[in-house]
Design an enzyme around this catalytic site. Structure first.
Site, PDB file in Angstrom:
ATOM      1  N   GLU A 296      29.330  59.221  36.349  1.00 27.14           N
ATOM      2  CA  GLU A 296      29.545  60.395  37.196  1.00 27.14           C
ATOM      3  C   GLU A 296      28.459  60.439  38.267  1.00 27.14           C
ATOM      4  O   GLU A 296      28.341  61.405  38.992  1.00 27.14           O
ATOM      5  CB  GLU A 296      29.579  61.682  36.363  1.00 27.14           C
ATOM      6  CG  GLU A 296      28.309  61.941  35.580  1.00 27.14           C
ATOM      7  CD  GLU A 296      27.756  63.324  35.847  1.00 27.14           C
ATOM      8  OE1 GLU A 296      28.331  64.269  35.331  1.00 27.14           O
ATOM      9  OE2 GLU A 296      26.761  63.422  36.584  1.00 27.14           O
TER      10      GLU A 296
ATOM     11  N   CYS B 161      31.263  62.466  30.875  1.00 22.57           N
ATOM     12  CA  CYS B 161      30.526  61.537  30.012  1.00 22.57           C
ATOM     13  C   CYS B 161      31.427  60.512  29.328  1.00 22.57           C
ATOM     14  O   CYS B 161      30.977  59.742  28.498  1.00 22.57           O
ATOM     15  CB  CYS B 161      29.750  62.313  28.954  1.00 22.57           C
ATOM     16  SG  CYS B 161      28.544  63.428  29.667  1.00 22.57           S
TER      17      CYS B 161
ATOM     18  N   HIS C  67      29.536  60.962  21.015  1.00 24.16           N
ATOM     19  CA  HIS C  67      28.884  61.384  22.248  1.00 24.16           C
ATOM     20  C   HIS C  67      27.752  62.343  21.895  1.00 24.16           C
ATOM     21  O   HIS C  67      27.859  63.119  20.951  1.00 24.16           O
ATOM     22  CB  HIS C  67      29.874  62.058  23.201  1.00 24.16           C
ATOM     23  CG  HIS C  67      29.171  62.560  24.435  1.00 24.16           C
ATOM     24  ND1 HIS C  67      28.394  61.735  25.208  1.00 24.16           N
ATOM     25  CD2 HIS C  67      29.089  63.803  24.981  1.00 24.16           C
ATOM     26  CE1 HIS C  67      27.865  62.446  26.204  1.00 24.16           C
ATOM     27  NE2 HIS C  67      28.272  63.701  26.081  1.00 24.16           N
TER      28      HIS C  67
END
Lengths: 354, 386, 129
Positions: free
Chosen positions: A84, A116, A238
């Site tokens: 990103e 993400c 994550h």
């Protein structure tokens, strides 16, 4: 097609040397550092120098992935860079990477963005492309040099790092056993065009966003493959902070020990698109032949990609051929004060050049 | 080839000259030289202008025609030559060749640079055009840093000390006190040099030559004609020019100025002298280390011994080999395209016995060494009193 | 910097492409069209190794232009394995810790930007090996 074996044939990671401790950031904003340390399990984060960005870290991670295999860059048919924080708003990062490693010109390239999750997206696409026989090898990279707004909670975690994976069908280090995707439209975190810092939905980013997508994806992929948490040597989730992946693991029935190796965030910070890929790289550095690994990414917006990998006997032969992820985290960090951090991150308004 | 004489020299004012333009400076120096020679400016056959980068410093190129026009002699051939900081020296050699070849009888050679019309950043960038731009300047490697790397190599390899470097600056500033045309009349101490701000270690601000606006000029004619008609003259006994890689990294030894050595050998062969036959010299001390490397390459001392040679006082006024009696680039100033011609001015004044308090006693033969970049190009000229 | 000026050198800046003389084996970086050692005009493309050692260095205390963002910064000459020497910045090291002879590796880094809107120029910088 599904019976064609595909997997990771090379992997590499790159983490900048600079760090800043949460106390140093908290001091500037009068915030409560212990709450970040205990509550979010954040100790310090990596900081890119002015001369490090998603392209440079991707190139170095890719070169390290190449060190761990005998793949010729000319046989890499695709380069996918998920981030990103692509250096350009318009102009691909993938071309820079492909050019630097010598994969040009017969190479399909795409830059991906999904908060993400962009890194795991590339791995998802690359593995399917290789399985379909489109290319002998495909390179997928997750990398970010994300910024949190000064004083925002994200400033304590937004970090930099990259992980690269070469997917292929022979000389496999970790075979891909299963993939799964789960996503809905959930605006928990975003950055509008031309804005420097992202915005987020505060506590809304928790239950309805991170946990719902990541837990569902995890449960569904385990069910799909007929496996239970105890079947996995490692689980990589994550990791926007230290708390979330452990909480998710607990809710799914994983033990802390299954999560520790791939949970880098307390010492590294959240590397966004690099986060779960870097976690996987750390697990691959340690995994033994036959180990089964669950990896589930999460990207705001929102969705999760799930992967189940199985380490092969070849993995132990290549683990030492490039710098290991935890070694990079622990070795020789250089701690910055907030002023130097602000300088490196371009947070100081400079004079116009002449 | 005809023998050539310098029959007149002149300089503009040197310094930060806010009121003077590039053309003002050039014309001031040119007219001073013509007046010194006692010739009519209208008799000039040809004009040679040395300038490194007026385009980057002022936006102005096409200097041959511009200067001929502003000198009031438009119509004559006028040529601008460039070899970075050796532009002045190359201009002098070009003028020499014109006269020696018989092509022209009266040639005006001038060097000029106007450096203060840009910001310090822009000046650094303009000067870095003398390096390998795509592989040195691109990577952020500035000129002070290139010479700093030469200095570090010299220090680590030969044991040259920081103090020895400082002594070059101290000596040249001492000499400049006796030169009314110098940009700086400022007594320096070793301690003062070592306390000055670090620019690129080990080099400090007082190891570096300044940014200077200025011009210098010389009038050349055949020696035979000078003997018949000129008020006074100095013979150009030898002249040599040479090149090396401009990228410092491509050299086997960064401390050895091969182009200077080659140019010196050529000039000395032509003049029929050895280093020991040179009474004094002006060398290209753009940085203190440059003077040390230059005197080694010229054969005044052995490679590696330049620092000690300086410390022992050989290069001081009154020493065995006075170097930079004018104050050098360091203290007299360094308008890059003009410096090579200004060295000729000093040689002529010394050989004519007009150097006042900085006079080298009994001087009969002087040498000027001018170089471009980190000595990617060099010109050595030897002038003799005859 | 205009993009074409930067782009032309990409093989050298990204991949350390050099030319190796087919007659005498001399290696040139950047590539040349005529061998400086033997005069031959035919070359093979080769890539320089990324490992080497510092032969000399300096620390620029305050760089001009956008270099002020990274000042102070070190520069050095590196002798790469095989003997080719190049000039580069030396990063990820404290100025006091730099020593002649220290082993370094060339990493891919951003070298300069052309303002906030211009092309981003990448290349190699040395880091401690």
């Amino acid at each position: 097609m599904k019976n064609v074996k595909v997997g990771i044939v090379g992997y590499g990671s790159y983490i900048p040397r600079n760090r800043i401790k949460v106390e140093e950031i908290a001091k500037v904003w009068g915030a409560d550092a212990p709450s970040y340390r205990r509550g979010l399990m954040l100790q310090e984060k990596s900081v890119p120098s002015w001369d490090q960005d998603t392209a440079t870290m991707s190139v170095e991670a890719a070169r390290r992935a190449l060190q761990r295999c005998k793949v010729s860059p000319q046989d890499i048919g695709a380069v996918y860079v998920g981030s990103e924080s692509h250096p350009y708003a318009v102009k691909p990062t993938g071309t820079i990477v492909a050019e630097a490693i010598g994969a040009v010109p017969h190479c399909h390239t795409a830059d991906l963005e999904f908060a993400c999750k962009a890194g795991s997206e590339g791995m998802f696409i690359a593995s399917q492309q290789v399985r379909a026989g489109s290319f002998p090898y495909a390179l997928a990279i997750g990398a970010d040099t994300s910024q949190g707004a000064p004083g925002d909670a994200l400033e304590y975690s937004a970090a930099a790092g990259a992980a690269a994976f070469i997917l292929g069908r022979d000389q496999i280090l970790a075979e891909l056993l299963e993939t799964h995707a789960y996503m809905t439209d959930t605006p928990d975190f975003w950055r509008r065009e031309h804005m420097f810092y992202p915005k987020h939905g505060g506590r809304f980013t928790g239950e309805e966003a991170y946990f719902r997508h990541l837990l569902t994806c995890s449960r569904e992929i385990m069910e799909k493959s007929g496996r239970k948490p105890k079947d996995f040597a490692y689980a990589v989730f994550h990791q926007p902070n230290g708390k979330f992946p452990y909480r998710a693991g607990e809710m799914l029935g994983f033990e802390k020990e299954q999560i520790d190796t791939g949970c880098l965030v307390p010492k590294l910070g959240n590397t966004y698109s690099g986060a779960s890929p870097l976690g996987l790289s750390a697990v691959l550095d340690a995994a033994k032949p036959g180990d089964i690994i669950l990896m589930v990414s999460y990207g705001s917006g929102a969705g999760s990609d799930g992967f189940i990998w199985k380490a092969t006997s070849l993995l132990s032969k290549v683990q030492g051929l490039a710098p290991k992820t935890w070694d990079q985290i622990n070795k020789d960090p250089r701690y910055l004060d907030y002023g130097s951090y602000a300088k490196h991150r371009g947070k100081i308004r400079m004079n116009e050049g002449d | 080839m005809r023998e050539v004489a310098v029959i007149g020299v002149g300089m503009s004012q040197w310094g930060e000259l806010w009121r003077s333009s590039l053309r003002d400076l050039f014309v001031d120096a040119a007219l001073a030289a013509v007046k010194d020679a006692g010739v009519d400016v209208k008799k000039i056959d040809s004009l040679v202008v040395g300038c490194m980068t007026s385009g980057l410093f002022t936006g102005q190129e096409h200097l041959g025609a511009l200067m001929a026009d502003y000198l009031g002699v438009k119509g004559i051939p006028a040529t601008r030559v460039e070899s970075a900081c050796a532009s002045g020296g190359v201009a002098f050699r070009t003028g020499f060749l014109e006269v020696a070849s018989g092509m022209s009888d009266l040639v005006l050679v001038g060097g000029v640079e106007k450096m203060t019309d840009v910001s310090a950043d822009q000046a650094t960038r303009a000067l870095s055009a003398a390096s390998d731009f795509a592989y040195e300047a691109y990577n952020g490697i500035t000129f002070p840093a290139l010479y700093a790397m030469i200095a570090r190599s010299h220090m680590e390899r030969y044991g040259t000390t920081r103090e020895q470097l400082a002594l070059v600056a101290v000596k040249n500033h001492e000499n400049a006190l006796k030169n009314p045309k110098a940009q700086y009349h400022l007594k320096l101490s070793v301690e003062g040099v070592l306390k000055s701000v670090l620019v690129a270690d080990p080099l400090r601000l007082m190891d570096c030559s300044p940014l200077t606006d200025g011009a210098a000029a010389a009038v050349l004619c055949p020696l035979e004609k000078a003997k018949k008609g000129a008020k006074r003259w100095v013979k150009v006994a030898g002249i040599g020019q040479a090149t090396d890689t401009i990228a410092l990294s491509s050299r086997p030894d960064p401390t050895w100025f091969e182009a200077t050595s080659l140019a010196a050998q050529r000039a000395m062969r032509m003049a029929g002298v050895k280093p020991s036959g040179i009474d004094f010299a002006e060398v290209h001390d753009c940085f203190t280390i440059a003077e040390i490397c230059a005197i080694e390459a010229l054969g005044f001392c052995k490679p590696g011994e330049g620092g000690r040679f300086t410390e022992e006082g050989h290069t001081a006024l009154g020493g065995s080999k006075p170097i930079n009696t004018s104050g050098g680039l360091k203290a007299k100033g360094h308008p890059v395209g003009a410096s090579g011609v200004a060295q000729i001015v000093e040689l002529v004044e010394q050989l004519r016995g007009e150097a006042g308090d900085r006079k080298v006693k009994g001087a009969r033969r002087g040498l000027a060494q001018n170089m471009g970049g980190t000595c990617g190009s060099a010109v050595v000229s030897i002038l003799e009193k005859v | 910097m205009q993009p074409q000026e930067f782009w032309r050198e990409i093989p050298q800046r990204y991949r350390l492409e050099a030319s190796k003389c087919l007659k005498c084996g001399a290696v040139f970086f950047p590539p040349r069209r005529r061998c400086a050692a033997c005069g031959h005009e035919k070359f093979a493309l080769t890539r320089l190794p990324r490992e080497g050692k510092v032969t000399t260095f300096s620390v620029i205390r305050q760089g001009g232009g956008d270099m002020i963002r990274i000042s102070p910064y070190a520069v050095c000459l590196v002798e790469l394995e095989g003997g080719v020497k190049i000039a580069a910045q030396l990063v990820d090291v404290e100025p006091e810790a730099i020593k002649t002879g220290m082993p370094v590796r060339l990493e891919f880094r951003k070298i300069r930007e052309t303002g906030d809107a211009g092309v981003i120029c990448y290349g190699y910088k040395a880091v401690p090996a």
